[in-house]
Design an enzyme around this catalytic site. Sequence first.
Site, PDB file in Angstrom:
ATOM      1  CE  LYS A  50       1.195  -3.868   7.264  1.00 32.38           C
ATOM      2  NZ  LYS A  50       1.510  -3.034   6.059  1.00 32.38           N
TER       3      LYS A  50
ATOM      4  CB  ILE B 279       4.863  -4.851   8.002  1.00 33.43           C
ATOM      5  CG1 ILE B 279       5.432  -6.285   8.021  1.00 33.43           C
ATOM      6  CG2 ILE B 279       4.927  -4.269   6.590  1.00 33.43           C
ATOM      7  CD1 ILE B 279       4.709  -7.266   7.129  1.00 33.43           C
TER       8      ILE B 279
ATOM      9  CE1 TYR C  96      -2.032  -4.675   5.961  1.00 33.77           C
ATOM     10  CE2 TYR C  96      -1.442  -4.329   3.655  1.00 33.77           C
ATOM     11  CZ  TYR C  96      -1.711  -3.824   4.920  1.00 33.77           C
ATOM     12  OH  TYR C  96      -1.657  -2.470   5.134  1.00 33.77           O
TER      13      TYR C  96
ATOM     14  NE  ARG D  61      -4.630   1.872   3.228  1.00 33.16           N
ATOM     15  CZ  ARG D  61      -4.434   2.908   2.418  1.00 33.16           C
ATOM     16  NH1 ARG D  61      -5.018   2.963   1.238  1.00 33.16           N
ATOM     17  NH2 ARG D  61      -3.650   3.894   2.789  1.00 33.16           N
TER      18      ARG D  61
ATOM     19  CB  THR E  99      -0.911   0.010   1.244  1.00 36.72           C
ATOM     20  OG1 THR E  99      -1.648  -1.194   1.293  1.00 36.72           O
ATOM     21  CG2 THR E  99      -1.867   1.192   1.200  1.00 36.72           C
TER      22      THR E  99
ATOM     23  CE1 TYR F 280     -16.802  -1.228  -4.772  1.00 36.76           C
ATOM     24  CE2 TYR F 280     -16.730  -2.976  -6.394  1.00 36.76           C
ATOM     25  CZ  TYR F 280     -17.333  -1.861  -5.874  1.00 36.76           C
ATOM     26  OH  TYR F 280     -18.480  -1.385  -6.440  1.00 36.76           O
TER      27      TYR F 280
END
Length: 294
Positions: A164, A206, A135, A140, A46, A109
């Site tokens: 993560k 991270i 992740y 997001r 990202t 999404y």
Amino acid sequence: MAIFTGAGVALITPMKEDLSVDYDQLERVIDDQIDHGTDSIIICGTTGEASTMSHKEQIEVVSACVSCVNKRVPVIAGAGANCTDEALYLAKESERVGSDGLLVVTPYYNKATQAGLVEYYTSIGNSVNIPIIMYNIPGRTGVNIQPETTAKIFKSVENIVGMKEASGNLSQVADALYLTDGELDMYSGNDDQILPVLSLGGKGVISVLSNIAPQETHDMVMKFLNGDVKGSQELQMKYMDVIHKLFCEVNPIPVKRAMAELGFGANTVRRPLTEMEEGHAQELIESMKKAGIL
């Protein structure tokens, strides 16, 4: 198949004024990170603006990173997508060009079910031989990996080794570690929660902060793991305001400005992101000065 312990940097991708990748600056940033203690380079995540790159360009950046790092530390390539076929392509190509591991975000999404997440990660894990860190960042992506799902994937896919975790939910971190008997490699995905995650058995972070404070972020983790909890806590507190300012606008807008202030490339981000509002930028700069970064 653990990839690293300590502080991995979620690396920016330096760009020129015309928004093309600045490969000279990328090499400078990588060398500076390694010289200052970073334990792993996470490229094209990202923070690296991978979502604005073509797949071809993304693999070119990963390949350039692998070449520059030259086995000094592990390179972990971002390889997630909201289309499983695209994620498979990125995973296989990242392995082909020499990545030591993959960071695979949940599909975004289209909001896969938990069964869909199991299938997604199983497909990717079975397509490559290098280790994978899942992740989880529901803020997001719109989808959360439940701890039970994390455990199911971890126990059934040999090369999926870590997580993560950027949900901000420490109870979820604890549950995931409990359900995997503490064997899952857990990394904080939030710089303001490094110590809490370590205290639950995490292996590191991270980090966005590592872009501008690599040695200090590394030291924060290693002090804790070596028993100097007070020293680690002092570092976490010292950089809390900087961390907050790095996220006062959506990542990587602030850290790109911070890196430009430190002399690493232009203050440019690819659209639809826009450069940091000047008022916020001055607050970030002042915070960096108070913390001794500038």
